[in-house]
Scaffold this motif. Structure first.
Motif, PDB file in Angstrom:
ATOM      1  N   SER A 152      98.223   9.395 102.854  1.00 33.89           N
ATOM      2  CA  SER A 152      98.771  10.746 102.935  1.00 33.89           C
ATOM      3  C   SER A 152      98.581  11.285 104.348  1.00 33.89           C
ATOM      4  O   SER A 152      97.721  10.813 105.102  1.00 33.89           O
ATOM      5  N   VAL A 153      99.391  12.283 104.672  1.00 32.73           N
ATOM      6  CA  VAL A 153      99.361  12.891 105.993  1.00 32.73           C
ATOM      7  C   VAL A 153      98.316  13.997 106.015  1.00 32.73           C
ATOM      8  O   VAL A 153      98.319  14.890 105.161  1.00 32.73           O
ATOM      9  N   LEU A 154      97.412  13.932 106.996  1.00 29.15           N
ATOM     10  CA  LEU A 154      96.339  14.917 107.140  1.00 29.15           C
ATOM     11  C   LEU A 154      96.319  15.416 108.585  1.00 29.15           C
ATOM     12  O   LEU A 154      96.797  14.730 109.499  1.00 29.15           O
ATOM     13  N   PRO A 155      95.745  16.605 108.824  1.00 27.10           N
ATOM     14  CA  PRO A 155      95.672  17.108 110.206  1.00 27.10           C
ATOM     15  C   PRO A 155      94.613  16.360 111.001  1.00 27.10           C
ATOM     16  O   PRO A 155      93.627  15.856 110.458  1.00 27.10           O
ATOM     17  N   SER A 165     101.334  18.291 116.543  1.00 30.05           N
ATOM     18  CA  SER A 165     102.118  17.369 117.369  1.00 30.05           C
ATOM     19  C   SER A 165     101.632  15.941 117.200  1.00 30.05           C
ATOM     20  O   SER A 165     102.379  14.988 117.459  1.00 30.05           O
ATOM     21  N   SER A 166     100.382  15.776 116.765  1.00 35.01           N
ATOM     22  CA  SER A 166      99.839  14.469 116.427  1.00 35.01           C
ATOM     23  C   SER A 166      99.035  14.629 115.145  1.00 35.01           C
ATOM     24  O   SER A 166      98.182  15.526 115.051  1.00 35.01           O
ATOM     25  N   VAL A 167      99.296  13.791 114.144  1.00 30.77           N
ATOM     26  CA  VAL A 167      98.629  13.908 112.849  1.00 30.77           C
ATOM     27  C   VAL A 167      97.985  12.575 112.489  1.00 30.77           C
ATOM     28  O   VAL A 167      98.178  11.549 113.157  1.00 30.77           O
ATOM     29  N   TRP A 168      97.221  12.605 111.404  1.00 25.39           N
ATOM     30  CA  TRP A 168      96.601  11.399 110.860  1.00 25.39           C
ATOM     31  C   TRP A 168      97.309  10.991 109.581  1.00 25.39           C
ATOM     32  O   TRP A 168      97.719  11.845 108.782  1.00 25.39           O
ATOM     33  N   VAL A 169      97.442   9.702 109.389  1.00 27.26           N
ATOM     34  CA  VAL A 169      97.809   9.135 108.092  1.00 27.26           C
ATOM     35  C   VAL A 169      96.592   8.341 107.626  1.00 27.26           C
ATOM     36  O   VAL A 169      96.233   7.321 108.229  1.00 27.26           O
ATOM     37  N   VAL A 170      95.942   8.825 106.583  1.00 29.01           N
ATOM     38  CA  VAL A 170      94.710   8.211 106.081  1.00 29.01           C
ATOM     39  C   VAL A 170      95.060   7.388 104.846  1.00 29.01           C
ATOM     40  O   VAL A 170      95.608   7.919 103.876  1.00 29.01           O
ATOM     41  N   CYS A 171      94.735   6.093 104.893  1.00 26.01           N
ATOM     42  CA  CYS A 171      95.097   5.157 103.826  1.00 26.01           C
ATOM     43  C   CYS A 171      93.838   4.570 103.195  1.00 26.01           C
ATOM     44  O   CYS A 171      92.779   4.514 103.818  1.00 26.01           O
ATOM     45  N   VAL A 209      96.112   2.214 114.523  1.00 29.50           N
ATOM     46  CA  VAL A 209      94.843   2.339 113.799  1.00 29.50           C
ATOM     47  C   VAL A 209      93.764   2.805 114.777  1.00 29.50           C
ATOM     48  O   VAL A 209      93.493   2.139 115.788  1.00 29.50           O
ATOM     49  N   SER A 210      93.158   3.947 114.490  1.00 31.04           N
ATOM     50  CA  SER A 210      92.134   4.499 115.374  1.00 31.04           C
ATOM     51  C   SER A 210      90.735   4.463 114.772  1.00 31.04           C
ATOM     52  O   SER A 210      89.757   4.624 115.501  1.00 31.04           O
ATOM     53  N   ASN A 211      90.643   4.245 113.463  1.00 29.09           N
ATOM     54  CA  ASN A 211      89.311   4.224 112.849  1.00 29.09           C
ATOM     55  C   ASN A 211      89.391   3.507 111.503  1.00 29.09           C
ATOM     56  O   ASN A 211      90.370   3.642 110.772  1.00 29.09           O
ATOM     57  N   ILE A 212      88.336   2.744 111.193  1.00 30.52           N
ATOM     58  CA  ILE A 212      88.181   2.087 109.897  1.00 30.52           C
ATOM     59  C   ILE A 212      86.861   2.560 109.319  1.00 30.52           C
ATOM     60  O   ILE A 212      85.813   2.402 109.945  1.00 30.52           O
ATOM     61  N   GLY A 213      86.907   3.169 108.147  1.00 34.64           N
ATOM     62  CA  GLY A 213      85.721   3.765 107.557  1.00 34.64           C
ATOM     63  C   GLY A 213      84.589   2.766 107.369  1.00 34.64           C
ATOM     64  O   GLY A 213      84.795   1.620 106.969  1.00 34.64           O
ATOM     65  N   ALA A 214      83.380   3.228 107.651  1.00 32.52           N
ATOM     66  CA  ALA A 214      82.197   2.369 107.523  1.00 32.52           C
ATOM     67  C   ALA A 214      81.610   2.397 106.122  1.00 32.52           C
ATOM     68  O   ALA A 214      80.714   1.605 105.819  1.00 32.52           O
ATOM     69  N   ILE A 215      82.107   3.289 105.262  1.00 30.88           N
ATOM     70  CA  ILE A 215      81.567   3.434 103.907  1.00 30.88           C
ATOM     71  C   ILE A 215      82.700   3.200 102.921  1.00 30.88           C
ATOM     72  O   ILE A 215      83.783   3.790 103.046  1.00 30.88           O
ATOM     73  N   LEU A 216      82.456   2.352 101.923  1.00 31.55           N
ATOM     74  CA  LEU A 216      83.445   2.079 100.885  1.00 31.55           C
ATOM     75  C   LEU A 216      83.292   3.060  99.737  1.00 31.55           C
ATOM     76  O   LEU A 216      82.180   3.504  99.416  1.00 31.55           O
ATOM     77  N   ASP A 217      84.404   3.384  99.110  1.00 31.45           N
ATOM     78  CA  ASP A 217      84.375   4.172  97.884  1.00 31.45           C
ATOM     79  C   ASP A 217      83.803   3.285  96.779  1.00 31.45           C
ATOM     80  O   ASP A 217      84.386   2.251  96.440  1.00 31.45           O
ATOM     81  N   PRO A 218      82.656   3.643  96.191  1.00 29.40           N
ATOM     82  CA  PRO A 218      82.024   2.735  95.218  1.00 29.40           C
ATOM     83  C   PRO A 218      82.813   2.559  93.937  1.00 29.40           C
ATOM     84  O   PRO A 218      82.609   1.582  93.216  1.00 29.40           O
ATOM     85  N   SER A 219      83.712   3.467  93.616  1.00 31.26           N
ATOM     86  CA  SER A 219      84.444   3.368  92.350  1.00 31.26           C
ATOM     87  C   SER A 219      85.647   2.446  92.445  1.00 31.26           C
ATOM     88  O   SER A 219      85.935   1.690  91.517  1.00 31.26           O
ATOM     89  N   ILE A 220      86.378   2.479  93.564  1.00 34.89           N
ATOM     90  CA  ILE A 220      87.583   1.661  93.689  1.00 34.89           C
ATOM     91  C   ILE A 220      87.477   0.629  94.809  1.00 34.89           C
ATOM     92  O   ILE A 220      88.437  -0.105  95.058  1.00 34.89           O
ATOM     93  N   ARG A 221      86.347   0.570  95.490  1.00 36.10           N
ATOM     94  CA  ARG A 221      86.085  -0.443  96.513  1.00 36.10           C
ATOM     95  C   ARG A 221      87.136  -0.420  97.617  1.00 36.10           C
ATOM     96  O   ARG A 221      87.742  -1.439  97.963  1.00 36.10           O
ATOM     97  N   ALA A 231      88.190   1.389 101.623  1.00 34.21           N
ATOM     98  CA  ALA A 231      87.729   2.076 102.827  1.00 34.21           C
ATOM     99  C   ALA A 231      88.878   2.904 103.384  1.00 34.21           C
ATOM    100  O   ALA A 231      90.056   2.544 103.241  1.00 34.21           O
ATOM    101  N   LYS A 232      88.539   4.020 104.023  1.00 31.48           N
ATOM    102  CA  LYS A 232      89.537   4.892 104.628  1.00 31.48           C
ATOM    103  C   LYS A 232      89.913   4.334 106.008  1.00 31.48           C
ATOM    104  O   LYS A 232      89.053   4.123 106.852  1.00 31.48           O
ATOM    105  N   VAL A 233      91.198   4.120 106.187  1.00 27.96           N
ATOM    106  CA  VAL A 233      91.721   3.659 107.479  1.00 27.96           C
ATOM    107  C   VAL A 233      92.590   4.771 108.050  1.00 27.96           C
ATOM    108  O   VAL A 233      93.501   5.264 107.384  1.00 27.96           O
ATOM    109  N   ARG A 234      92.283   5.172 109.283  1.00 28.94           N
ATOM    110  CA  ARG A 234      92.963   6.303 109.915  1.00 28.94           C
ATOM    111  C   ARG A 234      93.976   5.811 110.942  1.00 28.94           C
ATOM    112  O   ARG A 234      93.655   4.985 111.797  1.00 28.94           O
ATOM    113  N   ILE A 235      95.179   6.338 110.830  1.00 33.02           N
ATOM    114  CA  ILE A 235      96.269   5.982 111.732  1.00 33.02           C
ATOM    115  C   ILE A 235      96.711   7.247 112.454  1.00 33.02           C
ATOM    116  O   ILE A 235      96.984   8.264 111.813  1.00 33.02           O
TER     117      ILE A 235
END
Length: 394
Positions: free
Chosen positions: A90-93, A243-249, A281-293, A295-299
């Motif tokens: 989804s698109v986030l600020p 003018s620049s946004v994040w897409v977090v997957c 890709v500017s960031n890869i989350g260091a913590i996994l969601d324990p329920s669905i395994r 990680a948040k990847v930020r674009i």
């Protein structure tokens, strides 16, 4: 003692009656007959079940066509490209571009000049406040003016007295120091008034709050006649530069090895299905969601003004690893019952329907489609599977 021995013993002793002899003889004869029947050998071949009659059923995926030359065929080809991973997000600020509007004075809201969702420019008026802080600042300014006037007069008098030898040099230096300090206080109080948005020469009791950046108001915490506190959080407004946004997957744990910081990504939106947005890709989350395994990847994506916060997005990562895929014309793939098939020509005027796992349409050519499994390069397929399927159905 066996049965024949017992009969012989009874007969010798004279204990067996004549009618009993006849009965016993009959019984013995029947026993011998049954014994001989029990000891008769059994034929295993005669007792075995009959051999089943197996009827060979024709292959349901094999079709015979009278004129196969009416259906053109083509060869599946191999195409090498970068590894690909498709995820949703989804698109986030961009939080670094979220700027809170923080007033420098406390006061009551007299007017609101912008609302939630409005697009504002840097320096645009957002709020008008009536504040006692301004009155106090003007009071300090006027006192500083009076003190500076007095210090300047005393310095002028001390200069005259020193020239005539009426005072010592130390007294003159004290008067000069007092004048310098009075000037500093005057400049400070005047700058304070300017910082609050007031002109020292034009006293007022209203303060206008301006937009610090250009963007969209994404949060509003103030209403008419409300009270605003200086330097308080959250502020009355939050302005986001979109003018620049994040897409977090969300990327599953098993797929994280295919994603690296700096990889390119293609963003597709439901609102604009025919347009592709580029990101990185500017960031890869260091913590996994324990329920669905996952990680948040930020674009990070440059926004031409079409991306809106909260939009559903599909991201395709193009990795550095090269992969070879089988490619066929898109018309060669037949979609039926949620499965994909192609028709492969065989000898004797026949076509075989082969199930495959299809991939995506190639972005540079929508007439070609990838085949992930079920078909290898070099195999021939019918170019238009839908036409052949229609003929076979008749």
């Amino acid at each position: 003692m066996t049965c024949p021995d017992a009969l012989t013993f009874l007969n010798r002793k004279g204990l067996m009656k004549p009618h009993l002899k006849v009965y016993v003889s009959a019984v013995g004869l029947l026993g011998l007959l049954s014994l001989s029947a029990c000891t008769k050998s059994v034929n295993a071949a005669e007792e075995a079940p009959p051999t089943p009659n197996v009827v060979t059923v024709s292959d349901p995926a094999l079709f015979t066509v009278d004129h196969p030359d009416q259906f053109p065929v083509t060869e599946a080809v191999a195409r090498t490209g970068s590894s690909e991973l498709i995820v949703t997000g989804s698109v986030l600020p961009d939080v670094a571009r979220n700027v809170p509007v923080i007033p420098l004075v406390s006061g009551r809201v007299m007017a609101i000049h912008a609302r939630l969702g409005d697009t504002v420019k840097k320096g645009q008026i957002l709020l008008t406040l009536r504040s006692d802080d301004v009155s106090g600042a003007f009071s300090d300014y006027r006192k500083a003016v009076a003190d500076e006037t007095l210090a300047r007069t005393q310095l002028e008098r001390s200069n005259e007295l020193y020239e005539h030898g009426a005072i010592a040099l130390n007294d003159l230096q004290v008067a000069q120091d007092a004048e310098e300090k009075a000037k500093v206080d005057l400049e400070t109080t005047a700058e304070h008034l300017r910082l609050l948005g007031n002109d020292p020469d034009k006293p007022a009791h209203f303060v206008e709050v301006f937009a610090p950046i250009s963007g969209v108001i994404t949060d509003q915490q103030v209403t008419n006649s409300a009270t605003v506190q200086a330097f308080n959080t959250p502020g009355p407004f939050t302005i986001s530069d979109l003018s620049s946004v994040w897409v977090v997957c969300d990327v599953y744990e098993n797929d994280l090895g295919s994603v690296h910081i700096g990889d390119s990504a293609e963003i597709m939106l439901n609102a604009f299905p025919d347009r592709v947005f580029k990101g990185m890709v500017s960031n890869i989350g260091a913590i996994l969601d324990p329920s669905i395994r996952t990680a948040k990847v930020r674009i990070e994506v440059q926004n031409p003004g079409l991306l809106r916060l909260g939009m559903f997005a599909k991201a395709t990562f193009r990795g550095q690893k090269k992969e070879t895929h089988t490619v066929v014309p898109a018309s060669a793939v037949l979609r039926m019952h949620d499965r994909d098939f192609v028709f492969v020509p065989t000898p004797e005027k026949k076509f075989r329907r082969v199930e495959i796992v299809s991939g995506d349409l190639l972005p540079e050519d929508t007439n070609l489609q990838e085949v992930r499994s079920g078909l290898i390069p070099g195999q021939r397929v019918v170019t238009n599977a839908l036409v052949l399927d229609h003929v076979l159905a008749q």
